[in-house]
Structure formats: C-alpha cells, structure tokens
Design a protein around this motif. Structure first.
Motif, PDB file in Angstrom:
ATOM      1  N   GLU A  15       0.825  -1.212   0.000  1.00  0.00           N
ATOM      2  CA  GLU A  15       0.000   0.000   0.000  1.00  0.00           C
ATOM      3  C   GLU A  15       0.853   1.253   0.000  1.00  0.00           C
ATOM      4  O   GLU A  15       2.045   1.219   0.287  1.00  0.00           O
ATOM      5  CB  GLU A  15      -0.957   0.011   1.181  1.00  0.00           C
ATOM      6  CG  GLU A  15      -0.283   0.118   2.540  1.00  0.00           C
ATOM      7  CD  GLU A  15      -1.280   0.109   3.687  1.00  0.00           C
ATOM      8  OE1 GLU A  15      -1.092   0.933   4.613  1.00  0.00           O
ATOM      9  OE2 GLU A  15      -2.216  -0.698   3.669  1.00  0.00           O
ATOM     10  N   ARG A  17       0.113   5.501   1.131  1.00  0.00           N
ATOM     11  CA  ARG A  17      -0.843   6.401   1.784  1.00  0.00           C
ATOM     12  C   ARG A  17      -0.407   7.850   1.549  1.00  0.00           C
ATOM     13  O   ARG A  17       0.768   8.178   1.694  1.00  0.00           O
ATOM     14  CB  ARG A  17      -0.813   6.078   3.283  1.00  0.00           C
ATOM     15  CG  ARG A  17      -1.979   6.568   4.059  1.00  0.00           C
ATOM     16  CD  ARG A  17      -1.918   6.078   5.519  1.00  0.00           C
ATOM     17  NE  ARG A  17      -2.626   4.827   5.652  1.00  0.00           N
ATOM     18  CZ  ARG A  17      -2.116   3.705   6.142  1.00  0.00           C
ATOM     19  NH1 ARG A  17      -0.873   3.657   6.537  1.00  0.00           N
ATOM     20  NH2 ARG A  17      -2.839   2.623   6.222  1.00  0.00           N
ATOM     21  N   THR A  95      -6.990  11.425   3.622  1.00  0.00           N
ATOM     22  CA  THR A  95      -5.837  10.548   3.439  1.00  0.00           C
ATOM     23  C   THR A  95      -6.314   9.320   2.674  1.00  0.00           C
ATOM     24  O   THR A  95      -7.193   8.594   3.135  1.00  0.00           O
ATOM     25  CB  THR A  95      -5.219  10.141   4.790  1.00  0.00           C
ATOM     26  OG1 THR A  95      -4.770  11.331   5.454  1.00  0.00           O
ATOM     27  CG2 THR A  95      -4.041   9.195   4.604  1.00  0.00           C
ATOM     28  N   THR A  97      -5.535   5.690   1.014  1.00  0.00           N
ATOM     29  CA  THR A  97      -4.662   4.523   1.053  1.00  0.00           C
ATOM     30  C   THR A  97      -4.928   3.706  -0.201  1.00  0.00           C
ATOM     31  O   THR A  97      -6.044   3.212  -0.400  1.00  0.00           O
ATOM     32  CB  THR A  97      -4.924   3.657   2.300  1.00  0.00           C
ATOM     33  OG1 THR A  97      -4.695   4.447   3.467  1.00  0.00           O
ATOM     34  CG2 THR A  97      -4.008   2.440   2.324  1.00  0.00           C
TER      35      THR A  97
END
Length: 139
Positions: A15, A17, A95, A97
């Motif tokens: 991932e 972010r 935010t 992700t």
C-alpha cells in the motif's frame, strides 16, 4: 522493494498512503488540463450534491500506479490495463490509502492480475483490477 515474476504469489499486497492537499489538486488540474469546477471552484462546488470541492478521481487512482511502480511489483513493472470504479468522492485533506493485492500470476506470460483499491477512513472509494507485465529474475 521490487519483485520479479518468480517472487509473486496470490494475496501478496502493498500500500501507499497520501493526504491530498490543495496543492495536489491545483497541480493535477494543471498537469492533466482537467479544470472541472468541481475540483477548483469552491463557490461552484458548494452548489453541487457534494457540498464542496472534490479531488479528481484520477488523482486518487494515480496512487495505485505509485504502488505498482514502486512497491508491488515495483520498478520494471509495466501497466497493461486498469479497470476502475469510483465509489465515493475524495475531498481535500482526506488521506487516501491505495492497496494493491496479487490475485493471479501467469509465470509463462510474465503477467500478474492485481486487485486495486483506494480507501479513505475505512471506506472504499475506488475499486478495480489491473494487469501488469513483470520482469523475470536476471540470470
């Protein structure tokens, strides 16, 4: 990290972010030419069903490319295709992700099929899948 096709297996994931800022929106509008007032004009956007400005969908989706190009599979991987569904708006200050998960590996063709998702505050905002070519380990 970088993976070769031989390293990949189902359920492997990575991932990235990022919190989207005003500068990100303005720069993306400039780079892409997408000056839709939904993204850059608060007065206009306030009158819409979203009640304010939202980020470009492709800006959030570009974070998937960040994962593919830098983490999984990583440097050397080549995008062959991407399907996307935009499920919810992303706002400035959210935010995001971007999560990429291996769902199928074709060693012979050096291709990997990936589940590609973006999440904000535990809610999926983008759903999709990608097909990527991955290099073999050098001999």
């Amino acid at each position: 990290m970088s993976y070769y096709i031989e390293d990949l297996q189902s359920d492997l994931s990575a991932e990235y972010r990022k919190t989207l800022t005003e500068a990100d929106i303005v720069l993306f509008a400039g780079l892409s030419g997408d000056n839709n007032p939904m993204h850059i004009d608060e007065e206009f956007a306030a009158t819409t069903r979203f009640g304010g400005r939202i980020a470009h969908g492709m800006l959030s989706a570009s974070l998937i490319s960040t994962v593919i190009g830098t983490r999984l599979p990583g440097p050397g991987a080549i995008y062959m295709g991407q399907n996307l569904k935009f499920l919810k708006p992303v706002k400035i200050g959210d935010t995001v992700t971007a999560l990429v998960t291996v769902i199928e590996v074709n060693q012979e063709k050096q291709r990997v099929r990936l589940l590609t998702e973006c999440w904000v505050k535990g809610e999926k905002v983008i759903d999709g899948d990608a097909l990527v070519w991955v290099p073999r380990r050098p001999v």
